[in-house]
Design an enzyme around this catalytic site. Structure first.
Site, mmCIF file in Angstrom:
data_model
loop_
_atom_site.group_PDB
_atom_site.id
_atom_site.type_symbol
_atom_site.label_atom_id
_atom_site.label_comp_id
_atom_site.label_asym_id
_atom_site.label_seq_id
_atom_site.Cartn_x
_atom_site.Cartn_y
_atom_site.Cartn_z
ATOM 1 N N HIS A 176 0.832 -1.205 0.000
ATOM 2 C CA HIS A 176 0.000 0.000 0.000
ATOM 3 C C HIS A 176 0.875 1.267 0.000
ATOM 4 O O HIS A 176 0.701 2.153 -0.843
ATOM 5 C CB HIS A 176 -0.922 -0.031 1.232
ATOM 6 N N GLU A 177 1.838 1.306 0.920
ATOM 7 C CA GLU A 177 2.656 2.526 1.035
ATOM 8 C C GLU A 177 3.593 2.693 -0.167
ATOM 9 O O GLU A 177 3.801 3.807 -0.649
ATOM 10 C CB GLU A 177 3.456 2.519 2.345
ATOM 11 N N HIS A 230 1.666 4.331 -2.959
ATOM 12 C CA HIS A 230 1.665 5.803 -2.887
ATOM 13 C C HIS A 230 2.998 6.374 -3.380
ATOM 14 O O HIS A 230 3.035 7.292 -4.203
ATOM 15 C CB HIS A 230 1.502 6.269 -1.431
HETATM 16 ZN ZN ZN Z 1 -2.892 5.158 1.936
#
Ligand code: ZN
Length: 262
Positions: free
Chosen positions: A56-57, A60
Site C-alpha cells: 500500500h505505502e 503511494h
Molecule cells: Zn494510503
C-alpha cells in the site's frame, strides 16, 4: 510560536534519548512526525498484514515518483504509529508546484488525487479487487474532498468556472446534505458524476503505473520490509539501480524515461 516551542521540545527529548549533544535535522523531522502523525509503535511482525501495508505505502510512493507535478517524496515507512496508522508516505511540499499567485494547479490536484489512490491501486493490483482493505479509507476521503473541490469550488470541470459551494460547506461530510440550496438537484447529480469521473480516471492511472512497474514495486516492497523506512533519496537510488539493471538486461528500456529518482 507555541507550536515551534512544542516541536523543539519534542526534538530535544529525542536528542537526549539518543545521547546526542545537539538537535539535528533528524530529530526535528522525527518530532514533526510525532506531533503531526503519532508516536511510533513497535514494527509489525512479519505477516500478511505487514506485506499488505508495504505494498500500500509503496503504491503511494511509486505513483508520486512516476508522475509529473507532484511533491517530492520525503520518506515511506511501515513503522506503525499511535492512532491506528499502519504506515505512511510523506512528501516535501515543492515550491515549484505552486504558481506565482501561491496557488496549486489543476495538474497538481490531479496528481495528488492519483497519488492518494496509489495505495489502494497497489492493493488491488497485487491482491485482487476482492482483497482490498479499509487501509485506504482516509485516502478515499481525501480523494473525494479534492475532486469535489475541483468541481464545485475551483471551476475545474466542464460544469464551468462557477463556484457551486461555499468554501466551508461541509456537504461532503453529509451533514448539510439537505439544507443547502446553492444548486438544483439536477446539478447535484452532474457534480457527483464529475467527481466520480475524476476519481475513476485517477484510479485507473494509478493502477496502470503499478501494473507497468510491477517488478520494481516488488523490489521496493522487499527493501521496505527489510528496512521499515526508506527515505526519498534512497527510494530514488533503488529505482535508478533497478532501471540500470533492466537496461543492461534490455528487458524493458521504456522504464528509463519515467523519471524515477526525481
Ligand atoms: Zn494510503
Amino acid at each position: 510560536g507555541a507550536d515551534l516551542a512544542n516541536l523543539l521540545n519534542e526534538a530535544a527529548i529525542l536528542t537526549a534519548r539518543r545521547r546526542k549533544d545537539t538537535i539535528g535535522n533528524l530529530e526535528v523531522n522525527d518530532a514533526i512526525d510525532r506531533i503531526t502523525i503519532g508516536l511510533t509503535l513497535n514494527p509489525l511482525l512479519d505477516s500478511k498484514k505487514k506485506w499488505l501495508v508495504a505494498y500500500h505505502e509503496i503504491g503511494h510512493a511509486l505513483v508520486s515518483t512516476m508522475l509529473k507535478n507532484t511533491d517530492t517524496l520525503e520518506k515511506v515507512t511501515i513503522i506503525p504509529r499511535s492512532g491506528g496508522i499502519a504506515g505512511f508516505a510523506n512528501y516535501v511540499l515543492d515550491d515549484e508546484m505552486i504558481d506565482s499567485e501561491g496557488l496549486r494547479s489543476r495538474a497538481w490536484l490531479l496528481s495528488r488525487i492519483t497519488v492518494a489512490l496509489g495505495g489502494r491501486a497497489a492493493e488491488a493490483e497485487v491482491y485482487g479487487d476482492a482483497e482490498v482493505t479499509l487501509g485506504a479509507s482516509s485516502d478515499i476521503t481525501e480523494v473525494s474532498k479534492l475532486a469535489r473541490e475541483m468541481v464545485t469550488l475551483y471551476g475545474m470541470s466542464d460544469l464551468g468556472p462557477v463556484a457551486l459551494e461555499s468554501p466551508n460547506s461541509e456537504v461532503f461530510l453529509g451533514q448539510n446534505w439537505n439544507s443547502r440550496s446553492d444548486y438544483s438537484e439536477a446539478m447535484a447529480i452532474k457534480i457527483d458524476q464529475r467527481v466520480r469521473e475524476i476519481a475513476i480516471h485517477c484510479y485507473e492511472d494509478a493502477r496502470r503505473i503499478i501494473r507497468e512497474n510491477r517488478d520494481l514495486v516488488d523490489k521496493l516492497v522487499e527493501a521496505l520490509l527489510d528496512e521499515d523506512t526508506i527515505d526519498g533519496d534512497e527510494f530514488g537510488k533503488i529505482g535508478d539501480r533497478y532501471v540500470e539493471v533492466t537496461k543492461e538486461d534490455s528487458v524493458d528500456i521504456s522504464q528509463t524515461s519515467l523519471g524515477i529518482g526525481k
